[in-house]
Design a protein around this motif. Structure first.
Motif, PDB file in Angstrom:
ATOM      1  N   PRO A  80      41.754  -0.771  80.703  1.00  0.00           N
ATOM      2  CA  PRO A  80      41.127  -1.411  79.540  1.00  0.00           C
ATOM      3  C   PRO A  80      40.662  -0.427  78.472  1.00  0.00           C
ATOM      4  CG  PRO A  80      40.306  -2.366  81.580  1.00  0.00           C
ATOM      5  CD  PRO A  80      41.085  -1.152  81.965  1.00  0.00           C
ATOM      6  N   GLU A  81      40.449   0.830  78.835  1.00  0.00           N
ATOM      7  CA  GLU A  81      40.017   1.831  77.866  1.00  0.00           C
ATOM      8  C   GLU A  81      41.118   2.205  76.882  1.00  0.00           C
ATOM      9  OE1 GLU A  81      36.854   4.077  80.884  1.00  0.00           O
ATOM     10  OE2 GLU A  81      38.915   4.810  80.663  1.00  0.00           O
ATOM     11  N   VAL A  82      42.366   2.031  77.290  1.00  0.00           N
ATOM     12  CA  VAL A  82      43.474   2.528  76.469  1.00  0.00           C
ATOM     13  C   VAL A  82      44.529   1.483  76.121  1.00  0.00           C
ATOM     14  CG1 VAL A  82      43.226   4.903  77.302  1.00  0.00           C
ATOM     15  CG2 VAL A  82      44.715   3.317  78.552  1.00  0.00           C
ATOM     16  N   LYS A  96      49.355  -0.352  73.099  1.00  0.00           N
ATOM     17  CA  LYS A  96      50.090  -1.478  72.513  1.00  0.00           C
ATOM     18  C   LYS A  96      50.309  -1.289  71.019  1.00  0.00           C
ATOM     19  CE  LYS A  96      49.900  -6.541  72.174  1.00  0.00           C
ATOM     20  NZ  LYS A  96      49.118  -7.766  72.519  1.00  0.00           N
ATOM     21  N   ALA A  97      49.314  -0.717  70.327  1.00  0.00           N
ATOM     22  CA  ALA A  97      49.382  -0.572  68.874  1.00  0.00           C
ATOM     23  C   ALA A  97      50.093   0.702  68.421  1.00  0.00           C
ATOM     24  CB  ALA A  97      47.967  -0.583  68.292  1.00  0.00           C
ATOM     25  N   SER A  98      50.423   1.580  69.344  1.00  0.00           N
ATOM     26  CA  SER A  98      51.004   2.873  68.982  1.00  0.00           C
ATOM     27  C   SER A  98      52.368   2.716  68.307  1.00  0.00           C
ATOM     28  CB  SER A  98      51.146   3.752  70.231  1.00  0.00           C
ATOM     29  OG  SER A  98      51.822   4.957  69.912  1.00  0.00           O
ATOM     30  N   SER A  99      52.566   3.448  67.215  1.00  0.00           N
ATOM     31  CA  SER A  99      53.872   3.439  66.554  1.00  0.00           C
ATOM     32  C   SER A  99      54.898   4.249  67.341  1.00  0.00           C
ATOM     33  CB  SER A  99      53.750   4.010  65.128  1.00  0.00           C
ATOM     34  OG  SER A  99      53.237   5.339  65.163  1.00  0.00           O
ATOM     35  N   THR A 100      54.412   5.150  68.188  1.00  0.00           N
ATOM     36  CA  THR A 100      55.281   5.891  69.106  1.00  0.00           C
ATOM     37  C   THR A 100      55.375   5.105  70.412  1.00  0.00           C
ATOM     38  OG1 THR A 100      54.578   8.021  68.199  1.00  0.00           O
ATOM     39  CG2 THR A 100      55.578   8.041  70.392  1.00  0.00           C
ATOM     40  N   PRO A 101      56.562   4.721  70.851  1.00  0.00           N
ATOM     41  CA  PRO A 101      56.687   3.959  72.086  1.00  0.00           C
ATOM     42  C   PRO A 101      56.095   4.717  73.274  1.00  0.00           C
ATOM     43  CG  PRO A 101      58.739   3.893  70.849  1.00  0.00           C
ATOM     44  CD  PRO A 101      57.876   4.924  70.190  1.00  0.00           C
ATOM     45  N   ILE A 149      43.042 -13.693  76.193  1.00  0.00           N
ATOM     46  CA  ILE A 149      42.431 -12.535  75.547  1.00  0.00           C
ATOM     47  C   ILE A 149      42.885 -11.246  76.220  1.00  0.00           C
ATOM     48  CG2 ILE A 149      40.242 -11.326  75.152  1.00  0.00           C
ATOM     49  CD1 ILE A 149      38.961 -14.126  74.807  1.00  0.00           C
ATOM     50  N   LEU A 150      42.897 -11.231  77.543  1.00  0.00           N
ATOM     51  CA  LEU A 150      43.323 -10.044  78.287  1.00  0.00           C
ATOM     52  C   LEU A 150      44.789  -9.727  78.017  1.00  0.00           C
ATOM     53  CD1 LEU A 150      41.556 -10.865  81.676  1.00  0.00           C
ATOM     54  CD2 LEU A 150      40.887  -9.082  80.043  1.00  0.00           C
ATOM     55  N   SER A 151      45.608 -10.766  77.924  1.00  0.00           N
ATOM     56  CA  SER A 151      47.028 -10.579  77.637  1.00  0.00           C
ATOM     57  C   SER A 151      47.221 -10.026  76.228  1.00  0.00           C
ATOM     58  CB  SER A 151      47.769 -11.910  77.782  1.00  0.00           C
ATOM     59  OG  SER A 151      49.131 -11.778  77.434  1.00  0.00           O
ATOM     60  N   GLN A 152      46.481 -10.550  75.265  1.00  0.00           N
ATOM     61  CA  GLN A 152      46.565 -10.060  73.892  1.00  0.00           C
ATOM     62  C   GLN A 152      46.135  -8.598  73.811  1.00  0.00           C
ATOM     63  OE1 GLN A 152      44.018 -12.874  71.915  1.00  0.00           O
ATOM     64  NE2 GLN A 152      45.658 -14.379  71.595  1.00  0.00           N
ATOM     65  N   GLU A 153      45.198  -8.204  74.641  1.00  0.00           N
ATOM     66  CA  GLU A 153      44.707  -6.828  74.659  1.00  0.00           C
ATOM     67  C   GLU A 153      45.738  -5.882  75.266  1.00  0.00           C
ATOM     68  OE1 GLU A 153      41.566  -4.029  73.829  1.00  0.00           O
ATOM     69  OE2 GLU A 153      41.953  -6.099  73.191  1.00  0.00           O
ATOM     70  N   GLY A 154      46.664  -6.428  76.058  1.00  0.00           N
ATOM     71  CA  GLY A 154      47.687  -5.599  76.687  1.00  0.00           C
ATOM     72  C   GLY A 154      47.263  -4.988  78.010  1.00  0.00           C
ATOM     73  N   ILE A 155      46.196  -5.505  78.611  1.00  0.00           N
ATOM     74  CA  ILE A 155      45.692  -4.974  79.873  1.00  0.00           C
ATOM     75  C   ILE A 155      46.581  -5.440  81.022  1.00  0.00           C
ATOM     76  CG2 ILE A 155      43.752  -4.984  81.498  1.00  0.00           C
ATOM     77  CD1 ILE A 155      41.908  -5.398  79.071  1.00  0.00           C
ATOM     78  N   PRO A 156      47.103  -4.539  81.843  1.00  0.00           N
ATOM     79  CA  PRO A 156      47.897  -4.953  82.993  1.00  0.00           C
ATOM     80  C   PRO A 156      46.997  -5.625  84.028  1.00  0.00           C
ATOM     81  CG  PRO A 156      47.533  -2.590  83.046  1.00  0.00           C
ATOM     82  CD  PRO A 156      46.993  -3.070  81.741  1.00  0.00           C
ATOM     83  N   LEU A 157      47.357  -6.833  84.420  1.00  0.00           N
ATOM     84  CA  LEU A 157      46.547  -7.584  85.374  1.00  0.00           C
ATOM     85  C   LEU A 157      47.176  -7.496  86.759  1.00  0.00           C
ATOM     86  CD1 LEU A 157      45.786 -10.762  83.233  1.00  0.00           C
ATOM     87  CD2 LEU A 157      44.421  -8.683  83.490  1.00  0.00           C
ATOM     88  N   LEU A 158      46.348  -7.272  87.745  1.00  0.00           N
ATOM     89  CA  LEU A 158      46.777  -7.121  89.125  1.00  0.00           C
ATOM     90  C   LEU A 158      46.343  -8.311  89.964  1.00  0.00           C
ATOM     91  CD1 LEU A 158      45.791  -3.386  89.630  1.00  0.00           C
ATOM     92  CD2 LEU A 158      48.024  -4.286  88.940  1.00  0.00           C
TER      93      LEU A 158
END
Length: 293
Positions: A215-217, A222-227, A280-289
């Motif tokens: 969640p920190e990153v 997700k927003a990085s222009s570098t893949p 919200i978690l999905s929009q944030e890009g957090i991998p869910l386990l």
């Protein structure tokens, strides 16, 4: 210890910070002053929040935990009221919740011994962040793909430091790590590398690998222009004569130990708000386990 025998993300950081700074105190700068004598308003949910804890929480309430707290309050039929401070999030329990300035702390580990904790509303873990075109696919921090890298961007007081020591990369990275905080000393102050800086270091090629709690990153990856590639770490950190440091955590909501009625209300609301929370978690890009919620 908690049922999973691990110290919470906030509790671990707080304990290490207090030890490193000799219990030095920071001036509180709460942006909402609670009227303790009048008691809390049953139509409001007072949320302990930090202005300095992005992407979890921010002054404009755009943090993903701020958004989840708002959804939770709505599910409880209450108005979300953020009791904000400019202190880092590690001080929320001691200086805000315990002093009855607010009533809930978002994003704590299930079983955090300082509080009563709700049912988990998501589970995630520590991740390895690398450039996608480098094709580093390892999920084991001891994999040779990781050991062969030269520079690592990590947060202080985190399991990442232990990982670097285990693979023989801590000493080589010490100067670089301190450069991320302009060579500030960790003594007598709380010094931390923000999640967006870790991601930027990897994207710019200044670091080969970033290691952080997802969640920190996640937002910045997700927003990085570098893949970039974000891989959940699969292996815990073993410790001689002690229990391993887990890499996966159930996240919950904390309330004061003398407030079981509020906890029961929160647990019911979490079930009601589950679809919105997971969105919200999905929009944030957090991998869910699994198991999740």
């Amino acid at each position: 210890m908690s049922k999973r025998q691990a110290i919470s993300r906030l509790a671990l950081a707080a304990g290490l910070a207090f030890a490193g700074c000799g219990l030095a105190s920071l001036a509180s700068a709460a942006t909402v002053e609670a009227d303790k004598n009048a008691g809390r308003n049953p139509n409001e949910l007072r949320i302990c929040a930090s202005n300095a804890e992005a992407p979890f929480s921010a002054a404009d309430s755009t943090g993903f935990e701020d958004r989840i707290a708002t959804v939770l309050a709505q599910a409880m039929g209450r108005k979300a009221v953020f009791v904000r401070t400019d202190q880092p999030g590690i001080y929320l329990v001691r200086d805000q919740l315990d002093k009855n300035n607010c009533d809930v702390v978002m994003g704590v580990d299930v079983g955090d011994e300082r509080m009563l904790t709700s049912k988990p509303y998501y589970r995630t873990g520590y991740v390895l962040v690398t450039k996608a075109d480098r094709d580093i696919t390892a999920s084991d921090w001891e994999d040779q793909q990781i050991k062969d890298q030269s520079r690592f961007a990590v947060r202080f007081y985190s399991p990442a430091e232990t990982m670097l020591k285990r693979i023989g990369r801590f000493e080589d990275n010490a100067a670089y790590m301190y450069s991320l905080v302009n060579f500030k000393s960790r003594r007598n102050q709380w010094v931390q590398v923000p999640g967006d800086r870790i991601v930027t270091e990897v994207a710019n090629g200044d670091a080969d690998v970033g290691i952080a709690f997802a969640p920190e990153v996640a937002r910045y990856v997700k927003a990085s222009s570098t893949p970039l590639r974000m891989t959940v770490i699969s292996k815990d950190v073993d410790r001689p004569n002690d229990k391993p440091i887990p890499m996966h955590y159930d996240q919950a909501i904390g309330v004061r130990k003398n407030d079981p009625a509020l906890l029961k209300e929160i647990d019911a609301a979490l079930e009601k708000a589950r679809p919105q929370i997971e969105q919200i978690l999905s929009q944030e890009g957090i991998p869910l386990l699994k198991p999740n919620t």
